[in-house]
Design an enzyme around this catalytic site. Structure first.
Site, PDB file in Angstrom:
ATOM      1  CG  ASP A  75      44.348 -47.584  37.372  1.00  0.00           C
ATOM      2  OD1 ASP A  75      42.665 -48.277  36.646  1.00  0.00           O
ATOM      3  OD2 ASP A  75      45.149 -47.071  36.470  1.00  0.00           O
TER       4      ASP A  75
ATOM      5  CG  HIS B 260      51.070 -42.901  37.026  1.00  0.00           C
ATOM      6  ND1 HIS B 260      50.087 -42.257  36.499  1.00  0.00           N
ATOM      7  CD2 HIS B 260      50.646 -44.067  37.497  1.00  0.00           C
ATOM      8  CE1 HIS B 260      49.707 -43.705  35.681  1.00  0.00           C
ATOM      9  NE2 HIS B 260      49.846 -44.576  36.485  1.00  0.00           N
TER      10      HIS B 260
ATOM     11  CD  GLN C 112      47.034 -44.422  39.032  1.00  0.00           C
ATOM     12  OE1 GLN C 112      46.042 -44.087  38.165  1.00  0.00           O
ATOM     13  NE2 GLN C 112      46.907 -46.084  38.628  1.00  0.00           N
TER      14      GLN C 112
ATOM     15  NE  ARG D  18      50.609 -50.903  26.716  1.00  0.00           N
ATOM     16  CZ  ARG D  18      49.092 -50.298  27.601  1.00  0.00           C
ATOM     17  NH1 ARG D  18      49.907 -49.862  28.706  1.00  0.00           N
ATOM     18  NH2 ARG D  18      48.266 -49.678  27.630  1.00  0.00           N
TER      19      ARG D  18
ATOM     20  CG  ASP E 175      50.691 -46.868  31.073  1.00  0.00           C
ATOM     21  OD1 ASP E 175      49.314 -47.665  30.666  1.00  0.00           O
ATOM     22  OD2 ASP E 175      50.253 -46.319  32.317  1.00  0.00           O
TER      23      ASP E 175
ATOM     24  CD  GLU F  52      47.458 -46.460  26.830  1.00  0.00           C
ATOM     25  OE1 GLU F  52      47.356 -47.372  27.585  1.00  0.00           O
ATOM     26  OE2 GLU F  52      48.880 -46.029  28.338  1.00  0.00           O
TER      27      GLU F  52
ATOM     28  CG  ASP G 231      42.002 -49.269  29.494  1.00  0.00           C
ATOM     29  OD1 ASP G 231      41.493 -49.727  29.767  1.00  0.00           O
ATOM     30  OD2 ASP G 231      43.101 -48.849  29.222  1.00  0.00           O
TER      31      ASP G 231
ATOM     32  NE  ARG H 276      39.696 -50.608  34.007  1.00  0.00           N
ATOM     33  CZ  ARG H 276      40.132 -49.336  34.204  1.00  0.00           C
ATOM     34  NH1 ARG H 276      41.756 -49.533  33.572  1.00  0.00           N
ATOM     35  NH2 ARG H 276      40.862 -49.205  35.795  1.00  0.00           N
TER      36      ARG H 276
END
Length: 611
Positions: free
Chosen positions: A114, A157, A225, A255, A257, A299, A367, A491
């Site tokens: 990912d 995760h 995940q 960060r 996530d 985030e 993203d 993406r």
């Protein structure tokens, strides 16, 4: 314990113990393990980083200065490796960048990562990018140049290839308890009744059946995940140790996530639960004790009412900074509708927050753009959620005859009439279409729109962050469609290789790259020069008498700035009710602006008045 660590811990211990014991039912034994881990991290922190911590403790607003400018980038597309990024620091400094956000680079399985968000080892760098020593060396070089470094920390995760997941799959109960394992679908089906799906098209459901071990595991994002169980204190301790390990490599900003998802509770939507805020507050306390120069960036991709709580309170702060996701997607909504009412409404909400709350502002990021707009507000103007999302996606994929935008849909759910959008800033502004067709007038319009959007972003309160390539108008990379590992994820359209041959054209003033680069640098330098852009300046919106024109006001120390932004491709008239004289910060010319002002299509003005 050293006196420094002991003093910091003593000042915060009571609250840390209270939060921890409330969450973990009085488990003082595991609290002791956490404290031991914190002390070990402090002891292993370099003296150079400790000196930085002390300087930042003495100046807690160090990261909120008006000269702060960020850039986010992927290591491999930008420079091949971490050592390659080190070799490009001169370029970053030429861009005015002093805050570098490195996108995910920790070890993750190829093809099932990912984009690097399925971490298999939090203490190793992806081999193709380098080593942890290379990351530490890059951070050190950045620090010597006055550049802070941010790194993603995936909290929710791990990859199914992580050691914990492998041992859980092998049947070790201790490691299965670090995730959410079930012998049947009974409980997972109960969760599914209340928990929304993140990717209903690409990864439907929140659980995955593991045929080899005949168990179900929670997988909120993708099947590979596996969600961590933070109700297990071992998970919190060991993930905190991983965070501190990265901080001790010289990372200045962590960060967090997908932080709203990290606590799961049956019968809820498993989003933004009170326990999440307890966990984030504890992480804030941990960093304030061990490494107080390190910041937490949250985030939180949620509606505005759910974002601000992640700042905590002035007495009990949580994240130092938050992504301003709402402003990003609302800005693109405004560029498509030529109607500033929603953007103005949401900026009014931001202006009402305490000045100590710091947002990270951006136009594009790694993203997609999810159209999480305030649809009850838009309903007042006849904009229904499903048809409006369809309009926006049609506009930005160039399906409408009057749109020059070039983008691609992501996670298109035809059943719900919903999809997200991908594309670079320049391509969404129409520059890709303009250059391919050789349309000089359209090129001028795309450049004006690009610079106007950046100017609007730069004049908002918070830290402005560029996405690498935006400074020179990098367009979409459609080559991803030829790569089997990337073709299914649009993406990658805006995650393409950095085009250094085009970046070199920034030195030529008449090129598109030169005009965009110089235009941005001019705005950034004007921002750095005036106290009116300070984080503690007053900030408000103004009714310009025209729904296509956004007017922002800022005031500090006898200086007042009005920023006027025309979101229409046609010339528009706006009203400024306060007499001048003003100075145009772009041209340096004096402007006797009062009453009616005309802005060219996608034009803007930065007008400064000394009181």
């Amino acid at each position: 314990m050293t006196e420094e660590f002991q003093a910091r811990l003593a000042a915060r211990y009571d609250e840390l113990k209270w939060l921890y014991c409330e969450l973990y039912q009085g488990r003082e034994d595991t609290l002791g393990s956490l404290l031991t881990a914190m002390e070990a991290a402090y002891q292993s922190r370099s003296e150079e980083l400790k000196q930085s911590d002390r300087a930042r403790e003495a100046d807690p607003g160090w990261y909120r200065q008006r000269d702060r400018l960020g850039m986010m980038l992927y290591t491999k597309p930008f420079a091949g490796s971490l050592r390659g990024v080190t070799g490009k620091l001169d370029y970053l400094q030429a861009c005015g960048v002093n805050y570098l956000h490195l996108m995910p680079l920790l070890e993750s399985p190829k093809g099932r990562s990912d984009g690097g968000y399925a971490v298999s080892n939090f203490r190793r760098v992806q081999p193709e990018l380098g080593t942890m020593d290379d990351l530490e060396a890059l951070a050190g070089d950045c620090h010597r140049r006055g550049i802070s470094v941010c790194l993603d920390f995936v909290m929710n995760h791990t990859s199914e290839e992580h050691e914990w997941a492998k041992r859980a799959r092998a049947g070790e109960r201790e490691y299965q308890e670090r995730y959410f394992f079930y012998d049947s679908w009974d409980i997972p089906n109960q969760y599914e009744q209340t928990v929304p799906q993140v990717f209903p098209t690409d990864a439907p459901g929140n659980f995955t059946w593991q045929a080899d071990i005949q168990k179900v595991v929670m997988t909120t994002f993708y099947p590979y995940q596996w969600d961590l169980n933070y109700a297990n204190p071992v998970v919190f301790r060991e993930m905190t140790e991983n965070l501190l390990f990265l901080a001790n490599r010289g990372i200045d900003v962590i960060r967090l996530d997908a932080v709203p998802y990290i606590w799961k509770q049956l019968g809820t939507n498993c989003r933004n639960l009170p326990q999440v805020h307890n966990l984030v507050r504890m992480l804030r306390i941990v960093t304030e004790v061990v490494c107080p120069g390190v910041l937490l960036l949250g985030e939180v991709v949620m509606e505005p009412a759910l974002v601000a709580p992640y700042f905590g309170t002035p007495e009990k702060p949580e994240c130092h900074m938050l992504y301003n996701v709402t402003a990003m997607c609302t800005t693109w909504h405004t560029a498509a509708t030529h109607d500033v009412r929603l953007l103005r409404h949401q900026l009014d909400q931001v202006a009402a927050l305490p000045k100590g709350y710091t947002f990270q502002n951006y136009l594009r990021c790694h993203d997609d753009i999810g159209w999480g707009l305030d649809y009850p507000f838009l309903a007042r103007f006849g904009m229904g959620e499903v048809p409006h999302k369809r309009f926006l996606n049609d506009y930005y994929t160039g399906k409408l005859p009057y749109s020059a935008s070039r983008g691609a849909l992501y996670n298109d759910d035809a059943r719900l009439g919903d999809a997200r959008l991908c594309g670079t800033t320049a391509s969404l502004c129409g520059l890709e279409t303009a250059l391919e067709t050789g349309d000089a007038e359209l090129t001028e319009q795309a450049i004006r729109l690009d610079l106007m959007l950046h100017a609007c972003m730069l004049s908002q309160s918070g830290i402005p962050v560029l996405y690498a390539g935006d400074e020179v108008g990098q367009r979409n990379d459609w080559g991803y469609l030829a790569d089997p590992e990337k073709a299914g994820d649009s993406r990658y359209l805006h995650r393409g290789n950095f085009r250094w041959e085009e970046a070199a054209l920034r030195q030529e003033p008449d090129t598109v790259q030169g005009r965009l680069f110089r235009g941005l640098r001019q705005l950034e330098e004007a921002r750095q020069a005036s106290p009116v852009f300070d984080a503690d300046a007053d900030f408000w919106t103004v009714d310009a008498g025209n729904e296509a024109v956004l007017t922002l006001g800022r005031y500090k120390d006898g200086e007042k700035l009005y920023g006027l932004y025309n979101f229409s491709p046609e010339p528009q008239t706006a009203w400024l009710a306060e007499p001048g004289p003003y100075r145009d910060l772009r041209s340096g010319a004096d402007v006797n602006a009062y009453g009616s002002l005309t802005l060219e299509g996608y034009g803007f003005l930065w007008l400064l008045k000394r009181m």
